[in-house]
Design an enzyme around this catalytic site. Structure first.
Site, PDB file in Angstrom:
ATOM      1  N   HIS A 143      22.902 -85.932  -1.435  1.00 19.50           N
ATOM      2  CA  HIS A 143      22.604 -86.021  -0.002  1.00 19.50           C
ATOM      3  C   HIS A 143      22.444 -87.492   0.389  1.00 19.50           C
ATOM      4  CE1 HIS A 143      20.685 -85.649   3.864  1.00 19.50           C
ATOM      5  NE2 HIS A 143      21.244 -84.450   3.915  1.00 19.50           N
ATOM      6  N   GLU A 164      29.407 -85.530   5.138  1.00 18.81           N
ATOM      7  CA  GLU A 164      28.287 -85.962   5.980  1.00 18.81           C
ATOM      8  C   GLU A 164      28.520 -87.409   6.409  1.00 18.81           C
ATOM      9  OE1 GLU A 164      23.823 -84.999   4.939  1.00 18.81           O
ATOM     10  OE2 GLU A 164      24.811 -86.167   3.421  1.00 18.81           O
TER      11      GLU A 164
HETATM   12  P1  13P Z   1      20.668 -83.617  10.742  1.00 24.61           P
HETATM   13  O1  13P Z   1      21.342 -82.290  10.984  1.00 24.61           O
HETATM   14  O2  13P Z   1      19.178 -83.542  10.812  1.00 24.61           O
HETATM   15  O3  13P Z   1      21.237 -84.707  11.575  1.00 24.61           O
HETATM   16  O4  13P Z   1      20.985 -83.998   9.245  1.00 24.61           O
HETATM   17  C1  13P Z   1      22.231 -83.738   8.715  1.00 24.61           C
HETATM   18  C2  13P Z   1      22.013 -83.576   7.291  1.00 24.61           C
HETATM   19  O5  13P Z   1      21.519 -84.473   6.643  1.00 24.61           O
HETATM   20  C3  13P Z   1      22.367 -82.276   6.705  1.00 24.61           C
HETATM   21  O6  13P Z   1      21.972 -82.186   5.392  1.00 24.61           O
END
Ligand code: 13P
Length: 258
Positions: A105, A174
């Site tokens: 992550h 992401e």
């Molecule tokens: P948010 O949805 O809080 O912006 O974060 C995205 C994320 O890190 C998903 O794991």
């Protein structure tokens, strides 16, 4: 998994909520929603903080969650046993009924300095313990070098995996620059997400001869943008952060998964 009809929705609660009472409220609310919806076009995974895993696991075995939702963890240690203060091992997670584990992550990569090498070791620990890795990749800034940055990250993150192991992975793209906790966050677009997903896909196809993929989008998904991302054929689901602990907002997101 471009052919799969069912989308995957992963709720990454991060370090939330603060109490078990609040966690229960979220689960009750989602359970009531599932009861009201006949056709579910999604499979659901809850990734609570470690301290809530066991209790969330018990709730997921009951009521409308049964066969509808799975348990996921937010992290794992790369060794299966040993003197590793503060860490949680794959066998511990697996015994609790955890089926999915997030690795790489962006918050762990950037806030805690987790390298691609560490992510790679954790990814292998998830596979060794027969759980499904949700492997997060994504560029920190969208500048001229983002394609190279992405390819290097993907190459190192998946290094040494066999074709079959790679096929078992869910890849969560992401874009770090779009994540809501980033003070300079700016909204992503489906076009830009697909451009990145294609770079990752082409790289893995070339290097691992992989043809089946399961890509999630994880750049600050909300009820306002989920429909735009989920309707793309390249996107098999979403990894929802902050919005997944806001029960009304999360149910709204689920209602838009078609
Ligand atoms: P948010 O949805 O809080 O912006 O974060 C995205 C994320 O890190 C998903 O794991």
């Amino acid at each position: 998994m471009e052919t799969s009809a069912k989308k995957t929705v992963i709720a990454n609660w991060k370090m939330n909520p603060q109490t078990w009472a609040e966690a229960e409220q979220i689960l009750d609310f989602v359970n009531d929603y599932l009861e009201s919806r006949n056709e579910k076009e999604f499979s659901l995974v809850f990734c609570p903080p470690f301290v809530f895993l066991e209790e969330v696991g018990k709730i997921l075995k009951t009521s409308h969650f049964e066969h509808e939702a799975s348990l996921g963890a937010q992290d794992i240690f790369w060794e299966d046993s040993g003197a590793d203060t503060g860490e949680v091992s794959g066998p511990m997670l697996s015994k609790l009924g955890v089926q999915y584990v997030i690795v790489g992550h962006s918050e762990r990569r950037w806030k805690l300095g987790e390298s691609d090498d560490v992510v790679n070791k954790k990814l292998k620990a998830v596979l060794r313990n027969e759980m499904i890795p949700v492997v997060c990749v994504g560029e920190r800034v969208r500048d001229d070098s983002f394609k190279e940055v992405l390819k290097e990250q993907v190459e190192k993150t998946f290094a040494g995996l066999s074709h079959d192991e790679l096929e078992r992975c869910i890849i969560a793209y992401e874009p770090v620059w779009a994540i809501s906790t980033n003070p300079n966050a700016r909204p992503d677009t489906p076009e830009s997400a697909i451009e990145s997903i294609k770079i990752i896909r082409d790289f893995l196809t070339f290097n691992f001869q992989l043809s089946t993929f399961n890509f999630l989008y994880g750049g600050s998904v909300t009820s306002k943008n989920v429909a735009d991302f989920i309707r793309q054929k390249e996107i098999d689901g979403v990894l929802v952060g902050g919005a997944s602990v806001n029960k009304e907002e999360f149910v709204k997101i689920l209602s838009l998964i078609k």
